[in-house]
Scaffold this motif. Structure first.
Motif, PDB file in Angstrom:
ATOM      1  N   ASN A   3      35.882 -48.708  53.886  1.00  0.00           N
ATOM      2  CA  ASN A   3      36.449 -49.904  54.490  1.00  0.00           C
ATOM      3  C   ASN A   3      35.430 -50.592  55.390  1.00  0.00           C
ATOM      4  O   ASN A   3      35.266 -51.813  55.355  1.00  0.00           O
ATOM      5  N   LYS A   4      34.758 -49.778  56.225  1.00  0.00           N
ATOM      6  CA  LYS A   4      33.794 -50.357  57.159  1.00  0.00           C
ATOM      7  C   LYS A   4      32.630 -50.982  56.418  1.00  0.00           C
ATOM      8  O   LYS A   4      32.120 -52.043  56.784  1.00  0.00           O
ATOM      9  N   MET A   5      32.162 -50.316  55.381  1.00  0.00           N
ATOM     10  CA  MET A   5      31.063 -50.843  54.603  1.00  0.00           C
ATOM     11  C   MET A   5      31.430 -52.198  54.014  1.00  0.00           C
ATOM     12  O   MET A   5      30.664 -53.157  54.076  1.00  0.00           O
ATOM     13  N   ALA A   6      32.644 -52.303  53.432  1.00  0.00           N
ATOM     14  CA  ALA A   6      33.098 -53.553  52.817  1.00  0.00           C
ATOM     15  C   ALA A   6      33.124 -54.669  53.866  1.00  0.00           C
ATOM     16  O   ALA A   6      32.658 -55.775  53.634  1.00  0.00           O
ATOM     17  N   ARG A   7      33.603 -54.263  55.014  1.00  0.00           N
ATOM     18  CA  ARG A   7      33.748 -55.261  56.056  1.00  0.00           C
ATOM     19  C   ARG A   7      32.412 -55.726  56.597  1.00  0.00           C
ATOM     20  O   ARG A   7      32.130 -56.911  56.612  1.00  0.00           O
ATOM     21  N   TYR A   8      31.575 -54.742  57.009  1.00  0.00           N
ATOM     22  CA  TYR A   8      30.348 -55.145  57.703  1.00  0.00           C
ATOM     23  C   TYR A   8      29.224 -55.515  56.751  1.00  0.00           C
ATOM     24  O   TYR A   8      28.387 -56.352  57.080  1.00  0.00           O
ATOM     25  N   GLN A   9      29.224 -54.921  55.560  1.00  0.00           N
ATOM     26  CA  GLN A   9      28.096 -55.189  54.677  1.00  0.00           C
ATOM     27  C   GLN A   9      28.411 -56.265  53.642  1.00  0.00           C
ATOM     28  O   GLN A   9      27.540 -57.006  53.242  1.00  0.00           O
ATOM     29  N   LEU A  10      29.706 -56.255  53.239  1.00  0.00           N
ATOM     30  CA  LEU A  10      30.034 -57.190  52.162  1.00  0.00           C
ATOM     31  C   LEU A  10      30.838 -58.391  52.664  1.00  0.00           C
ATOM     32  O   LEU A  10      31.020 -59.368  51.951  1.00  0.00           O
ATOM     33  N   GLY A  11      31.389 -58.264  53.866  1.00  0.00           N
ATOM     34  CA  GLY A  11      32.157 -59.357  54.439  1.00  0.00           C
ATOM     35  C   GLY A  11      33.490 -59.573  53.732  1.00  0.00           C
ATOM     36  O   GLY A  11      33.882 -60.693  53.487  1.00  0.00           O
ATOM     37  N   ARG A  12      34.152 -58.485  53.300  1.00  0.00           N
ATOM     38  CA  ARG A  12      35.434 -58.601  52.611  1.00  0.00           C
ATOM     39  C   ARG A  12      36.281 -57.373  52.854  1.00  0.00           C
ATOM     40  O   ARG A  12      35.792 -56.351  53.343  1.00  0.00           O
TER      41      ARG A  12
ATOM     42  N   ILE B  42      29.207 -68.673  51.520  1.00  0.00           N
ATOM     43  CA  ILE B  42      28.248 -69.645  50.990  1.00  0.00           C
ATOM     44  C   ILE B  42      27.174 -69.935  52.044  1.00  0.00           C
ATOM     45  O   ILE B  42      25.975 -69.968  51.758  1.00  0.00           O
ATOM     46  N   GLN B  43      27.660 -70.078  53.278  1.00  0.00           N
ATOM     47  CA  GLN B  43      26.707 -70.358  54.363  1.00  0.00           C
ATOM     48  C   GLN B  43      25.740 -69.173  54.548  1.00  0.00           C
ATOM     49  O   GLN B  43      24.533 -69.350  54.743  1.00  0.00           O
ATOM     50  N   ALA B  44      26.312 -67.952  54.470  1.00  0.00           N
ATOM     51  CA  ALA B  44      25.454 -66.753  54.584  1.00  0.00           C
ATOM     52  C   ALA B  44      24.408 -66.768  53.483  1.00  0.00           C
ATOM     53  O   ALA B  44      23.230 -66.472  53.714  1.00  0.00           O
TER      54      ALA B  44
ATOM     55  N   SER C 243      17.534 -59.626  49.518  1.00  0.00           N
ATOM     56  CA  SER C 243      17.900 -59.872  48.124  1.00  0.00           C
ATOM     57  C   SER C 243      19.252 -59.247  47.808  1.00  0.00           C
ATOM     58  O   SER C 243      20.093 -59.843  47.126  1.00  0.00           O
ATOM     59  N   SER C 244      19.446 -58.001  48.343  1.00  0.00           N
ATOM     60  CA  SER C 244      20.730 -57.320  48.118  1.00  0.00           C
ATOM     61  C   SER C 244      21.882 -58.151  48.672  1.00  0.00           C
ATOM     62  O   SER C 244      22.909 -58.352  48.009  1.00  0.00           O
ATOM     63  N   SER C 245      21.669 -58.602  49.885  1.00  0.00           N
ATOM     64  CA  SER C 245      22.743 -59.359  50.525  1.00  0.00           C
ATOM     65  C   SER C 245      23.007 -60.654  49.773  1.00  0.00           C
ATOM     66  O   SER C 245      24.164 -61.047  49.558  1.00  0.00           O
ATOM     67  N   ILE C 246      21.945 -61.311  49.336  1.00  0.00           N
ATOM     68  CA  ILE C 246      22.123 -62.545  48.575  1.00  0.00           C
ATOM     69  C   ILE C 246      22.882 -62.265  47.297  1.00  0.00           C
ATOM     70  O   ILE C 246      23.835 -62.960  46.934  1.00  0.00           O
ATOM     71  N   LYS C 247      22.480 -61.204  46.638  1.00  0.00           N
ATOM     72  CA  LYS C 247      23.177 -60.830  45.398  1.00  0.00           C
ATOM     73  C   LYS C 247      24.655 -60.619  45.657  1.00  0.00           C
ATOM     74  O   LYS C 247      25.504 -61.029  44.880  1.00  0.00           O
ATOM     75  N   ASN C 248      24.934 -59.930  46.795  1.00  0.00           N
ATOM     76  CA  ASN C 248      26.327 -59.666  47.147  1.00  0.00           C
ATOM     77  C   ASN C 248      27.123 -60.955  47.246  1.00  0.00           C
ATOM     78  O   ASN C 248      28.215 -61.065  46.696  1.00  0.00           O
ATOM     79  N   THR C 249      26.563 -61.928  47.981  1.00  0.00           N
ATOM     80  CA  THR C 249      27.306 -63.198  48.144  1.00  0.00           C
ATOM     81  C   THR C 249      27.531 -63.844  46.795  1.00  0.00           C
ATOM     82  O   THR C 249      28.633 -64.280  46.478  1.00  0.00           O
TER      83      THR C 249
END
Lengths: 344, 847
Positions: A305-314, B206-208, B123-129
């Protein structure tokens, strides 16, 4: 004299030939290039997660000696703890504590990572300050909060041990050296690979190696973007990532920021690297609670849950969390030291 | 320079140069390997760098979904860099530029790596978005569709926005960014609708994305600027240049060394040739040595300093035949001798010692006796190399000869008994022994009685056999510790050691006498002999061997005088007597020179005419101290000592001279009688003397008479007869003295050419009282007359004796009745007076 001459000439001829051969041998040797094999181009794969292979070409004698040292409490200042005290090989290679206890009851400042499959990591420690296992070994041994020892003392202690020295001499020769002890331990650690996991079998083509739910969990794992970081053979460990990409983890944690929280900054001293850590491997994640560098999360559900929230923003549904956990369990491979199974 | 030295130096040089060449080549080889290694690693680094760029590109362009390859390359770069730094530590000292560039490279590389890691994270974070946005947009679209409420055409606008975002992500251009920002601002301005929350979520992602995309652009830009290949190439060039330089230098050195080696090879060939020559010389020398040691009569063996056999000749094997198989190279002297001992090679297992001690001459000589009787002279000498040269000379023949000489010097060849020399030695030893142990030792002096008769009658061969037999019997009578020896002739001695009393010596003597009394059967002859034994005892009688021998001799004479076939112990009286005798003998020899001897003449009267017709010359000795000494006191001594020969000559000469003088002085012719002893008859000296004397001083025939005893004639019967005939030829009368006392055998009267018989005075003395004597005297006179011999009666002292003799026809009278023996002058006057009286008494008969 007539009869003598040919024999004499023959002798000189033989000497000349021997000398010539001798010289050419040296030229031949020098001409021989000492080429190492270049890295072969790796196959591109559709899957972000790759099967885990055992480290080949390790000297079994070194592994045996390294294992001995790994379990040897004389590596600590007061002979109270060994490597295995914190890296419990039977239980996923950690001690399942937020912070480990060192000599004289001191408490560490960062969560103990697993010792399994570590050689696949791009660097060692949470902040990657050791670029390989050789560099890593001395860390805990000399850390005053952990084993608080030093190599000269250890060598003095081990030198008394006849049985140990007998084994040591077989591998490294007569002189007891710290480098060799470290090499043995590192070699042993390189041998700690959890191979043949159900998921690896699945990747190899056995579609029934994992359950449908696990397969679904894998799809969720990928679709949520977890594999952006947790990828490769070790499902992580091959990159760094900021803790809290989409939200501020540390502010919401509610405890003060420690030195350990600064992560890779401690190595690079670049503000950009603050709160950045090596992405941990998820191979044995189901066995290595509590989670995160601060050991603040005790359950895997919470961690996901924390990973989704802080890393993925969902947000992630509880149902999906369970599916992901089912998938994560299939990542646990086999090793003779590892007795605890993912099912437990 | 000597050839050996030259060879040695060449060898040394050869090895030094070879070693140098080898070490230079080895070092160069090392350098080459090192060069190759470093170059290879630098090349790998270049390749890895390119690989990282490639893999990063693959990742960024979504062709690769994991970073394993990147991570691996990264780790490898770390490892290689560490290895290069470590392996070029020394090289870096030589080339500081390399070090600087290397440090610079590592620094840049580290920076690049860190940048890479950030790009990876980003890159990982961009891919995620990008991965999440379709999901969340899809969810919103579903929501809008479900509620059938889409104010502001939200669904379309979001999809449009996402499309532009994707376009921008793939082809990031500034105008697109502006468009995106405008669109976002538009959507943000829409508010107070039911999809506000979802929209915000989408917009924030999108902004991220945009933010990170921005960062990514900057990072990639700076990443692209990080060209570390330049430094790697520089490192390679520095490294290569350095080694090119090195190679150039070493090439010259190598060339020089190889030429030097070639030269030395030629020298080596020369040395080998010399060695070959030396080898041939050594072989010739060896052959010579072999010839030399094999052709000597001595056994020769050479042991080295470790006492190991290195060289020996065939003689050595022949000298020790029993250990022939053991003789081999490397065996030690002691092992050899132990083997020889075990096989009984040596006499009494007397192992000879190898002499390795450093005595002054460096060699030692000893004798070595072998069980087979051979004897070697050993001569062991130290060699210059510390070994031992062992020489054995077979001196068996010499030793045997020496033994024979020693034996001959010490033993009697006939009886094989010790001779006088050894006897004296043994006697001295026995005395020492007795002295030390305080025991007694006795010396027996044995003389065979009548041995001379055996020799004379049966010949010397039989006599010799008899002596051997006697020796055997003597030896059988004594113990082992005792010694029987032969002094010569028929004289034997026996030394008795460790006897408890003189009685023991007597027992042995008795035993010997008994043993010798037994008959000797020699060939066909049965011989009986006896022995007289004189015994003396140490320490009772004497202190030394000379004295003992003379004591025993004396005692033996006593035994002889006591009637032979008996033994006598030596006594002090014997000694005294002997001393007297010796003194007398000494004086006697001087007496002749000092004119102490005189002759007296006893007239012998014709019983019919009463004239002096005969005179007996009697010797007198006027001793300066002892006064007048009677003949019976010294004649015997003179006979024993042989002085009788000289004395007899003097007597004859004096008597003949006197007689000649008297005849010149006018005395009526008569005959003077001189006594002859048996010793004088033993040789022809007397005959020679007489003939010379009578030639010198011619006397009328029958003016000289030689008187001798019966026994003398009997004992020397064969010789006597011959001599007597000679005397007669010289015109000398012969008379028999003391007739009737000896053998009383009358046969010889016929046998010998005798003129006169003299009746012994013992018959005459009692002639008037003893009827037997009277009858005997008568018989003798008758017998003599029958044989045509004249008779003289000796010792006539009374008128009655004279009358009786006259009545019975005795021819001549000698005795005190007429006159005692008179000095020459007195005799002269007596003759004148007596003859005058007779002439006056019978004037008719006077001439």
């Amino acid at each position: 004299m007539k009869a003598v001459f040919p024999r004499q000439a023959f002798k000189i001829l033989v000497s000349v030939i021997i000398f010539t051969v001798y010289i050419s041998l040296f030229f031949a040797v020098s001409a021989q290039a000492n080429h190492n094999h270049l890295i072969t181009s790796e196959t591109l794969s559709d899957e972000p997660i790759q099967p885990l292979h055992a480290h080949e070409d390790l000297d079994p004698e070194k592994i045996t000696l390294g294992r001995r040292l790994f379990f040897d409490k004389r590596l600590s200042k007061d002979n109270s703890i060994s490597c295995s005290s914190c890296h419990n090989l039977a239980h996923g290679g950690t001690d399942n504590l937020p912070f480990s206890t060192g000599v004289n009851g001191t408490t560490g400042k960062i969560n103990t990572p697993t010792v399994y499959n570590t050689h696949l990591n791009l660097a060692q420690f949470w902040d990657g300050r050791a670029s390989n296992l050789i560099e890593q070994v001395s860390g805990p041994v000399e850390n005053p909060l952990e084993m608080a020892a030093n190599w000269p003392d250890i060598i003095r202690k081990l030198d008394q041990d006849r049985d140990f020295m007998r084994r040591y001499k077989k591998v490294y020769g007569n002189k007891l050296k710290a480098d060799n002890l470290i090499d043995a331990i590192a070699t042993f650690e390189k041998s700690l690979n959890t191979v043949n996991s159900p998921f690896d079998r699945f990747l190899a083509g056995d579609k029934n190696a994992i359950s449908a739910q696990a397969r679904e969990g894998y799809q969720i794992f990928k679709s949520y973007g977890c594999t952006a970081c947790h990828q490769g053979a070790n499902v992580g460990g091959n990159m760094y990532q900021k803790m809290g990409v989409m939200a501020d983890y540390f502010e919401e944690r509610g405890t003060p920021i420690t030195e350990a929280d600064l992560g890779r900054y401690n190595v690079t001293h670049d503000d950009y690297d603050k709160f950045t850590f090596k992405v941990p491997s998820l191979r044995l994640v189901v066995l290595t609670a509590p989670y995160f560098h601060d050991g603040s999360v005790s359950s895997l559900e919470q961690a996901i849950n924390k990973m989704a929230r802080y890393q993925l923003g969902r947000e992630i549904s509880a149902e999906d969390v369970q599916k992901v956990i089912t998938f994560l369990k299939t990542l646990v491979g086999e090793h003779k030291e590892l007795t605890q199974s993912a099912a437990e | 320079m000597k050839k050996e030295q030259y060879a040695l130096i060449t060898y040394l040089l050869f090895f030094v140069v070879t070693a140098t060449v080898v070490s230079v080549l080895y070092k160069r080889n090392q350098q080459l390997q090192e060069y190759d290694l470093i170059q290879n690693k630098l090349e790998q680094l270049k390749e890895l760098d390119a690989r990282i760029d490639r893999d990063l590109l693959l990742n960024l362009s979504f062709y690769s979904s994991n970073y394993d390859a990147l991570a691996e390359s990264s780790t490898r770069i770390d490892t290689l860099q560490r290895e290069i730094t470590k392996q070029t530590t020394r090289f870096s000292q030589d080339e500081p530029e390399f070090k600087t560039v290397l440090q610079q490279y590592i620094q840049n590389s580290t920076r690049k790596k860190r940048q890479l890691e950030r790009i990876k994270s980003l890159s990982s974070s961009i891919k995620n978005t990008l991965q999440y946005l379709p999901t969340v947009i899809n969810e919103l679209s579903h929501k809008i569709t479900a509620s059938r409420h889409d104010p502001e055409d939200l669904r379309f606008r979001i999809n449009q926005l996402f499309g532009v975002l994707l376009d921008y992500n793939i082809f990031p251009r500034h105008d697109k960014k502006q468009l995106l920002e405008e669109k976002i601002a538009e959507l943000e301005s829409l508010s107070n609708h039911i999809y506000q929350k979802d929209l915000n979520n989408i917009l924030s992602h999108i902004q991220a994305n945009l933010r990170m995309k921005n960062q990514m652009e900057n990072m990639l830009r700076s990443y692209n600027k990080m060209n570390i290949n330049k430094e790697l190439s520089r490192l390679q060039i520095i490294h290569t240049n350095y080694f090119t330089e090195q190679t150039k230098n070493s090439y010259i050195i190598n060339l020089v060394l190889i030429i030097l080696s070639a030269l030395l090879f030629i020298s080596l060939g020369y040395v080998i040739q010399n060695l070959k020559k030396a080898h041939i010389r050594a072989r010739i020398n060896h052959a010579r040595l072999y010839d030399a040691i094999e052709n000597i009569n001595e056994a020769f063996a050479l042991f080295d300093a470790e006492d190991k056999l290195v060289l020996w000749n065939r003689q050595f094997e022949l000298f020790y035949p029993k250990i022939r198989k053991q003789i081999r190279e490397g065996i030690s002297y002691n092992e050899l001798m132990a083997a020889a001992e075990a096989l009984g090679q040596f006499k009494n297992n007397n192992i000879p010692r190898l002499h390795t001690s450093n005595d002054l001459q460096g060699h030692t000589k000893e004798l070595e006796y072998l069980a087979d009787g051979r004897c070697f002279l050993t001569s062991d000498s130290k060699t210059s190399s510390g070994g031992t040269a062992c020489v054995r000379i077979d001196i068996s023949d010499q030793v045997k000869l020496e033994e024979k000489i020693i034996w001959q010097a010490n033993y009697d060849a006939l009886t094989r008994l010790p001779n006088r020399t050894l006897f004296l030695d043994r006697l001295a030893q026995a005395i020492q022994h007795a002295k030390r142990d305080s025991t007694l030792c006795a010396l027996l002096f044995i003389d065979l009685d009548k041995f001379k008769d055996v020799n004379d009658t049966l010949g010397h061969d039989v006599g010799d056999i008899l002596l051997v037999a006697v020796a055997e019997r003597l030896s059988s009578c004594i113990r082992k510790i005792d010694t029987a020896s032969r002094l010569g002739g028929d004289e034997f001695t026996i030394i008795l050691q460790e006897i408890s009393s003189t009685h023991d010596a007597a027992s042995v003597a008795i035993h010997i006498i008994k043993k010798l009394e037994e008959v000797f059967q020699i060939g066909e002859h049965e011989i009986f002999i006896s022995a007289s034994i004189g015994i003396t005892v140490y320490p009772d009688d004497a202190r030394n061997s000379t004295q003992m021998l003379s004591n025993a001799d004396m005692a033996m004479y006593q035994a002889k005088e006591a009637g032979r076939n008996t033994y006598r112990f030596y006594t002090e009286e014997m000694n005294q007597e002997m001393k007297t005798r010796l003194q007398l003998e000494k004086d006697m020899r001087n007496a002749l020179a000092r004119n102490e001897f005189v002759l007296e003449y006893q007239p012998i009267i014709d019983s019919q005419s009463n004239k002096v017709v005969h005179a007996e010359a009697l010797i007198r000795w006027q001793h300066p101290e002892l006064g007048r000494i009677a003949p019976d006191k010294f004649i015997h001594l003179a006979e024993e000592t042989g002085f009788i020969i000289q004395l007899g000559e003097w007597v004859l000469r004096t008597a003949v001279t006197q007689m000649n003088q008297w005849l010149k002085d006018g005395l009526q012719p008569f005959s003077v009688a001189v006594n002859i002893s048996s010793r004088q008859l033993e040789s022809d000296i007397l005959i020679k003397l007489l003939s010379e004397l009578l030639t010198e001083i011619p006397l009328p025939r029958h003016a000289l008479t030689l008187e001798m005893t019966e026994s003398l004639l009997i004992e020397n019967s064969s010789r006597s007869n011959n001599a007597l005939e000679k005397f007669r030829e010289l015109g000398v009368n012969l008379s028999i003295d003391d007739f009737g006392t000896g053998y009383s055998s009358l046969s010889y009267l016929k046998q010998f050419p005798v003129d006169i018989l003299k009746i012994d005075k013992s018959f005459i003395h009692d002639i008037t009282q003893d009827k037997d004597d009277a009858i005997l005297t008568n018989a003798i006179i008758d017998l003599a007359h029958n044989f045509n011999l004249k008779v003289i009666a000796e010792g006539v002292e009374t008128i009655r004796q004279l009358n009786f003799l006259k009545q019975n026809g005795c021819d001549m009278i000698q005795g005190y009745y007429y006159s005692q023996p008179l000095p020459a002058d007195d005799f002269y006057h007596y003759c004148l007076k007596q003859n005058r009286q007779q002439n006056s008494l019978k004037p008719s008969n006077g001439t």
